[in-house]
Design a protein around this motif. Sequence first.
Motif, short mmCIF file in Angstrom:
data_model
loop_
_atom_site.label_atom_id
_atom_site.label_comp_id
_atom_site.label_asym_id
_atom_site.label_seq_id
_atom_site.Cartn_x
_atom_site.Cartn_y
_atom_site.Cartn_z
N ARG A 175 6.70 -6.17 8.52
CA ARG A 175 6.56 -4.80 9.02
C ARG A 175 6.00 -4.74 10.44
O ARG A 175 6.42 -3.89 11.24
N THR A 189 9.04 -5.99 -3.27
CA THR A 189 8.07 -6.05 -4.36
C THR A 189 7.79 -7.50 -4.71
O THR A 189 8.72 -8.32 -4.76
N THR A 404 -1.28 -2.59 6.91
CA THR A 404 -0.27 -3.35 6.15
C THR A 404 -0.85 -4.06 4.93
O THR A 404 -0.17 -4.20 3.92
N VAL A 407 -0.70 -2.72 1.05
CA VAL A 407 0.60 -2.77 0.39
C VAL A 407 0.84 -4.16 -0.21
O VAL A 407 1.37 -4.29 -1.32
N LEU A 412 3.51 -3.81 -3.53
CA LEU A 412 4.48 -2.73 -3.42
C LEU A 412 5.60 -3.06 -2.43
O LEU A 412 5.42 -3.85 -1.52
N ALA A 414 8.17 -1.87 0.72
CA ALA A 414 8.13 -0.95 1.86
C ALA A 414 9.32 -1.25 2.76
O ALA A 414 9.72 -2.40 2.92
N SER A 416 10.58 -0.82 6.69
CA SER A 416 10.08 -0.54 8.04
C SER A 416 11.23 0.02 8.87
O SER A 416 12.32 -0.56 8.91
N GLN A 431 6.32 2.64 8.20
CA GLN A 431 6.59 2.01 6.91
C GLN A 431 6.69 3.11 5.85
O GLN A 431 5.85 4.01 5.80
N VAL A 433 6.67 3.47 1.89
CA VAL A 433 6.20 2.64 0.78
C VAL A 433 6.63 3.26 -0.54
O VAL A 433 6.49 4.47 -0.75
#
Length: 464
Positions: A175, A189, A404, A407, A412, A414, A416, A431, A433
């Motif tokens: 990200r 994930t 960052t 997360v 999780l 996300a 970007s 980002q 999420v």
Amino acid sequence: MTLSAVAEAIAAKEVSSREVTQACLARIERLQPVLNAFISIEPETALAAADAADAALAKGAEPGPLHGVPLAHKDMYYDAGHVVTCGSAIRRDFVASTTSTALQRLKDAGSVRLGSLHMVEFAYGPTGHNVHFGPARNPWNTDHVTGGSSSGSGAAVAARLTYAALGSDTGGSIRMPAHFCGVSGIKTTTGLVSRAGAMPLSQSLDTVGPMARTVEDCARLLALMAGADPLDPTTSTAPVPDYLAEIDGSLRGLTIGVPASFYVDDLDADVARVLEDTIATLKRAGACIVEITLPDQMRLSSASQLVLNAEAAAFHAQWVRERPQDYGAQARARLENGFAVPAVTYLEALRWRGPALAAHLEAVAGVDAWIAPATPTPAPTIAETDVGGSVGAEAMIQRITRFTRPVNYLGLPAVSLPCGFSASGLPIGMQVVGKPFAEALLVRLGCAFQRETDFHDEMPELPA
């Protein structure tokens, strides 16, 4: 062309893999001295592979999803018979005997290897500095960092040296480069994509993910890589969604949250402006925007750092004892910090992940996803982030990573997105999420946003 467009053009024989590969190699030859995005460049083997792809197509072979498409990846993915440095002196001559699962799945789809991309030493740093290979440079302004640790991936995709690249994200390493370099990326994930054959940093936090110009391109790579792998028992065995079915989806009916604090605090003025503009675009496209209150994010960030420090130190313990002089000062200092984390503290940080995730999911129950800046600032300069050369470097590094880490700790996903530019012309990303394994919804959201905007099409001005 985007990755999606060039793959379709090669399959339709509108352009050959050799022509596409030659074009990439010519651009790499011209811009590598400027950007330092690659660790190795392999023109002869790339062209031979391209010729083989063209010959197979001429004989009537059914093209794979990436047939003949030249790609390069972060130099931490083992590729049998190739040197994989992991951005380090210790692994400078390490020849892999196996190929990482994620990379093998892209090769099986027909991709051509251009070489390997720059990365921070052992993926342990957020800037793009590397004492062994020199700093990677941001294509939008070469005095500025690319972000790390997937530094070469961000720079090479932004400069159109490769159509896409694998990165990795343990504390923001997809990200941040995506944000600083103006490209798209997906932090997956934990457990969605196999980590077998990828250099480990933190077994609890490491994730594999794609970076490319567009979310659609990222979705194409993710569709190939995701899914169970017997070589990595931590991967999910659940069926993989059809990510490509979501690329034409609408924002209508989606509810997107905006955190009331932390992620909107102490923002650079340009980042705050771009966040507001992005929210306005999402609203115009049909999304419902609501404010949400998240649990203590600083506590999550601290827990993430504890886990990362301890697990990285454990992996590197023998080398640190036997070869400390072969590490750069910043990487060695971070690893030595990890030895000071008490076992009880580390185990408490691991044990708290379940309750923390439960509290987070309760807080976001009313939204499909939430949006926040990837970092509070546009890319700082290389000089500003030079630990040992700048008094404020460590404070700057702490600042750019604060959005960052939570997360990663929660595992999780996300996406970007490039969302605008600073007054000085540097990219700014956001980002978005999601909930665990909600990558399909994030692909839908990201593609819909990119139909409304053209930030992903913007190119940095580079020497002719």
